[in-house]
Design an enzyme around this catalytic site. Structure first.
Site, mmCIF file in Angstrom:
data_model
loop_
_atom_site.group_PDB
_atom_site.id
_atom_site.type_symbol
_atom_site.label_atom_id
_atom_site.label_comp_id
_atom_site.label_asym_id
_atom_site.label_seq_id
_atom_site.Cartn_x
_atom_site.Cartn_y
_atom_site.Cartn_z
ATOM 1 N N LYS A 112 -11.473 -0.068 -0.797
ATOM 2 C CA LYS A 112 -11.563 1.376 -0.934
ATOM 3 C C LYS A 112 -10.957 1.753 -2.283
ATOM 4 O O LYS A 112 -10.188 0.981 -2.854
ATOM 5 C CB LYS A 112 -10.897 2.080 0.232
ATOM 6 C CG LYS A 112 -9.438 1.756 0.468
ATOM 7 C CD LYS A 112 -9.013 2.432 1.753
ATOM 8 C CE LYS A 112 -7.531 2.259 2.031
ATOM 9 N NZ LYS A 112 -7.241 1.013 2.758
ATOM 10 N N SER A 160 0.799 -1.223 0.000
ATOM 11 C CA SER A 160 0.000 0.000 0.000
ATOM 12 C C SER A 160 0.827 1.267 0.000
ATOM 13 O O SER A 160 1.613 1.498 -0.892
ATOM 14 C CB SER A 160 -0.961 -0.038 1.188
ATOM 15 O OG SER A 160 -1.841 1.042 1.101
ATOM 16 N N HIS A 161 0.684 2.067 1.065
ATOM 17 C CA HIS A 161 1.317 3.378 1.125
ATOM 18 C C HIS A 161 2.749 3.295 1.668
ATOM 19 O O HIS A 161 3.421 4.314 1.783
ATOM 20 C CB HIS A 161 0.497 4.279 2.048
ATOM 21 C CG HIS A 161 0.283 3.637 3.384
ATOM 22 N ND1 HIS A 161 -0.552 2.569 3.540
ATOM 23 C CD2 HIS A 161 0.836 3.875 4.586
ATOM 24 C CE1 HIS A 161 -0.519 2.184 4.808
ATOM 25 N NE2 HIS A 161 0.320 2.958 5.471
ATOM 26 N N ASP A 198 -0.976 1.515 -4.004
ATOM 27 C CA ASP A 198 -1.823 0.529 -4.689
ATOM 28 C C ASP A 198 -3.167 1.101 -5.130
ATOM 29 O O ASP A 198 -4.054 0.350 -5.547
ATOM 30 C CB ASP A 198 -2.020 -0.714 -3.825
ATOM 31 C CG ASP A 198 -2.751 -0.426 -2.526
ATOM 32 O OD1 ASP A 198 -2.672 0.719 -2.038
ATOM 33 O OD2 ASP A 198 -3.418 -1.330 -2.001
ATOM 34 N N ASP A 211 -5.738 2.602 -3.574
ATOM 35 C CA ASP A 211 -7.013 2.555 -2.843
ATOM 36 C C ASP A 211 -7.225 3.775 -1.947
ATOM 37 O O ASP A 211 -8.327 4.019 -1.480
ATOM 38 C CB ASP A 211 -7.184 1.242 -2.066
ATOM 39 C CG ASP A 211 -6.057 0.959 -1.102
ATOM 40 O OD1 ASP A 211 -5.136 1.795 -0.995
ATOM 41 O OD2 ASP A 211 -6.089 -0.117 -0.461
ATOM 42 N N ARG A 212 -6.166 4.542 -1.695
ATOM 43 C CA ARG A 212 -6.341 5.732 -0.853
ATOM 44 C C ARG A 212 -6.501 6.990 -1.707
ATOM 45 O O ARG A 212 -6.090 7.005 -2.868
ATOM 46 C CB ARG A 212 -5.118 5.940 0.044
ATOM 47 C CG ARG A 212 -4.917 4.826 1.035
ATOM 48 C CD ARG A 212 -3.796 5.154 1.986
ATOM 49 N NE ARG A 212 -3.723 4.110 3.004
ATOM 50 C CZ ARG A 212 -3.239 4.287 4.222
ATOM 51 N NH1 ARG A 212 -2.764 5.454 4.583
ATOM 52 N NH2 ARG A 212 -3.212 3.296 5.076
ATOM 53 N N ASP A 272 -2.366 6.496 -3.479
ATOM 54 C CA ASP A 272 -1.224 5.846 -2.829
ATOM 55 C C ASP A 272 -0.604 4.745 -3.686
ATOM 56 O O ASP A 272 -0.942 4.603 -4.859
ATOM 57 C CB ASP A 272 -1.653 5.280 -1.465
ATOM 58 C CG ASP A 272 -2.597 4.105 -1.625
ATOM 59 O OD1 ASP A 272 -3.322 4.064 -2.642
ATOM 60 O OD2 ASP A 272 -2.604 3.223 -0.750
HETATM 61 C C1 G16 Z 1 -5.113 -0.530 5.417
HETATM 62 C C2 G16 Z 1 -6.538 -0.954 5.634
HETATM 63 C C3 G16 Z 1 -7.345 0.194 6.137
HETATM 64 C C4 G16 Z 1 -6.706 0.798 7.363
HETATM 65 C C5 G16 Z 1 -5.281 1.188 7.062
HETATM 66 C C6 G16 Z 1 -4.517 1.666 8.276
HETATM 67 O O1 G16 Z 1 -5.068 0.393 4.369
HETATM 68 O O2 G16 Z 1 -7.118 -1.451 4.455
HETATM 69 O O3 G16 Z 1 -8.625 -0.294 6.420
HETATM 70 O O4 G16 Z 1 -7.421 1.919 7.790
HETATM 71 O O5 G16 Z 1 -4.587 0.059 6.575
HETATM 72 O O6 G16 Z 1 -4.437 0.624 9.185
HETATM 73 P P1 G16 Z 1 -3.527 0.746 10.467
HETATM 74 O O7 G16 Z 1 -4.039 1.942 11.207
HETATM 75 O O8 G16 Z 1 -3.747 -0.552 11.189
HETATM 76 O O9 G16 Z 1 -2.117 0.967 10.022
HETATM 77 P P2 G16 Z 1 -3.966 0.307 3.253
HETATM 78 O O10 G16 Z 1 -4.230 1.471 2.347
HETATM 79 O O11 G16 Z 1 -2.645 0.389 3.981
HETATM 80 O O12 G16 Z 1 -4.162 -1.029 2.605
#
Ligand code: G16
Length: 544
Positions: free
Chosen positions: A377, A113-114, A280, A282-283, A278
């Protein structure tokens, strides 16, 4: 097809977090590490023989090597068809769409992801089920158990597959389709939004936009949809070529990391609309000329205006937000008489609510929002939602936000992250908070009187599964909140997140600076958790 079975021994650190398994690339490159996890996924599935698996990732370092290994393992384990994004690329929402559209059995998405990418940075892998969404906890728990007992894995002895040419090939029982990564997703977006109206608004100069793809996966998607289809000027989408190391940056769409966009949007003569996505895809981060829209406000504004969008014109069934997300959307739901759900952090918790049509829109403070169109998302979807809204309202972003605050009040909000905290210290902080909970109600600091203090536990209203220990909530009698939780996506030590929220209903006070407005709550948070005292740090690493 020749297949081979290799003996292996378990690794003890393969517990999936908030969104799959995320580790340093070097951890994934250990002998049999990826193979163990992939075989454990397959061992946790029933009746997939001959069925379809979708495969793609955000293109970060190790994506291509991992995909070749997974292709060979999926072949040996008996999948009948693999659908793979060209170049091994699929954004997370696009992968969710492909799983749904082609009625696949499931999908494997490779992404951290990010988190940054590169040989010394992060990699990740997650399994999505047939509704297109992240596997629920029941599955990830079973998967984790498998990783602890795994003794062998299967792999086919076939050549590497050419990932770069769209087309089909068959190897014995296995069909492999390499598909255009963007086309199906672009088609879906055109069905949801009024592309003609957005196109006209861009052509008329009502909207001029900048989109920062942060050298990550949304580059090709945004270039095609925003520039080729909707007619935004060439170059409106920048940092648009996905790079294995995201150009050395941190592909997290917030003002701390998307500084190029932030600078553009706070300059004189800023464009009317700015956004970023981000690693991938989704953000999303939404900005207007000289304004940043918090993700919590963005969700609330979307809910309040959903009927302006063709796909939601008949109304929405309900809304949901993750627990730490501000209560802005709750106020909209109350006014519109819509059901509103509070779920733990993690997109997987929205899946059942979406499948049961209890909700249509959902979102999180962590720069994520989405709808029932997929089960992830979706960054670009949020961007198109805002573009459609601006085109319909013919108003600048700042006016849309201010009108919303005047009607519903403003939930002034921020999140403080303390990253790479020593694990023992982080766990002590959480224990320390837990021990105070029963004594806090009634306690006061100035105007802030504690109304409730608890540890969030969620019972899924569809399957009644219970997820406990999902973060600590301190609620005040004036509607303010402080929430503490440990991140489930970090890869080094622990990340403590402190979420701070203050409700302002006085319309003369809506434009306050959020830092000043929340200063007292920030101090109360420190008194409660002692993170600065216990770590010796003076400031959070990131404030969003
Ligand atoms: C993932 C999850 C999200 C979550 C985020 C942050 O996002 O899909 O639902 O809000 O992580 O999670 P944490 O606070 O546990 O670090 P992504 O965009 O990283 O796949």
């Amino acid at each position: 097809m020749q297949t081979k079975t290799y003996n292996t021994t378990p690794y003890d650190d393969q517990k999936p977090g908030t969104s799959g398994l995320r580790k340093k690339v070097k951890v994934f490159q250990q002998p049999r590490y990826l193979e163990n996890f992939v075989q454990s996924i397959f061992n946790s599935l029933d009746d997939f023989q001959g069925k379809t698996l979708v495969l793609g990732g955000d293109g970060r370092y190790f994506n291509r090597q991992a995909i070749q290994i997974i292709i060979k393992m999926a072949a040996a384990n008996g999948f009948g068809e693999l659908i793979i994004g060209q170049g091994g690329l699929l954004s997370t929402p696009a992968a969710s769409n492909i799983i749904r559209k082609y009625q696949a059995f499931g999908g494997i998405v490779l992404s951290a992801s990010h988190n940054p990418g590169g040989p010394d940075e992060d990699f990740g892998i997650k399994y999505n089920v047939s509704n297109g969404g992240p596997a629920p906890e029941k599955f990830t728990d079973a998967l984790y158990l498998n990783t602890k007992t795994i003794s062998s894995y299967q792999i086919a002895e076939i050549d590497d597959v050419d990932l770069d040419s769209v087309g089909e090939l068959s190897i014995d029982h296995l069909k492999i389709r390499i598909i255009d990564s963007v086309a199906d997703y672009a088609e879906l977006m055109a069905k949801i939004f009024d592309f003609e109206l957005i196109k006209q608004s861009i052509a008329a100069g009502l909207i001029n936009l900048r989109f920062d793809a942060m050298h990550a996966i949304t580059g090709p998607y945004a270039k095609h949809i925003l520039e080729d289809v909707l007619g935004a000027e060439t170059g409106s989408v920048f940092n648009a070529v996905p790079l294995e190391d995201f150009g050395g940056g941190h592909p997290d769409p917030n003002m701390a990391h998307a500084h190029e966009l932030t600078k553009i949007m706070f300059a004189d003569n800023a464009p009317t609309f700015g956004a970023a996505s981000d690693g991938d895809g989704d953000r999303n981060m939404i900005m207007g000329a000289n304004i940043f829209v918090t993700p919590s406000d963005s969700l609330a504004i979307m809910a309040a205006n959903a009927r302006s969008i063709p796909a939601y014109a008949k109304g929405i069934s309900g809304v949901a937000r993750s627990m730490p997300t501000s209560q802005a959307v709750d106020r909209v739901a109350a006014a519109l008489n819509l059901p509103c759900y509070e779920t733990p952090t993690g997109w997987k918790f929205f899946g059942n609510l979406l499948d049961a049509d209890k909700i249509t829109l959902c979102g999180e403070e962590s720069f994520g929002s989405g709808s029932n169109h997929v089960r992830e998302k979706d960054g670009l979807w949020a961007v198109l939602f805002w573009l459609n809204l601006i085109a319909r309202k013919r108003q600048p972003v700042a006016d849309i936000v201010h009108e919303h605050w005047q009607k519903y009040g403003r939930d002034i909000y921020c999140r403080h992250d303390y990253e790479a905290v020593d694990l023992d210290i982080a766990n002590d902080i959480v224990d320390h908070l837990r021990r105070q909970l029963s004594r806090l109600p009634g306690k006061s600091w100035g105007d802030y009187i504690v109304k409730y203090a608890d540890e969030f536990s969620y019972t899924d209203p569809v399957d009644n599964s219970v997820s406990a220990n999902q973060g600590i909530r301190i609620g005040f009698s004036n509607g303010s909140r402080i929430v503490f939780r440990l991140s489930g996506t970090g890869t080094v030590g622990a990340t403590l997140r402190i979420y701070i929220e203050k409700y302002e209903r006085d319309i003369t006070q809506l434009d306050q600076d959020s830092g000043q407005a929340l200063a007292e709550l920030v101090e109360i948070a420190e008194l409660l958790c002692e993170v600065k005292k216990r770590t010796g740090r003076t400031e959070p690493d990131v404030i969003t």
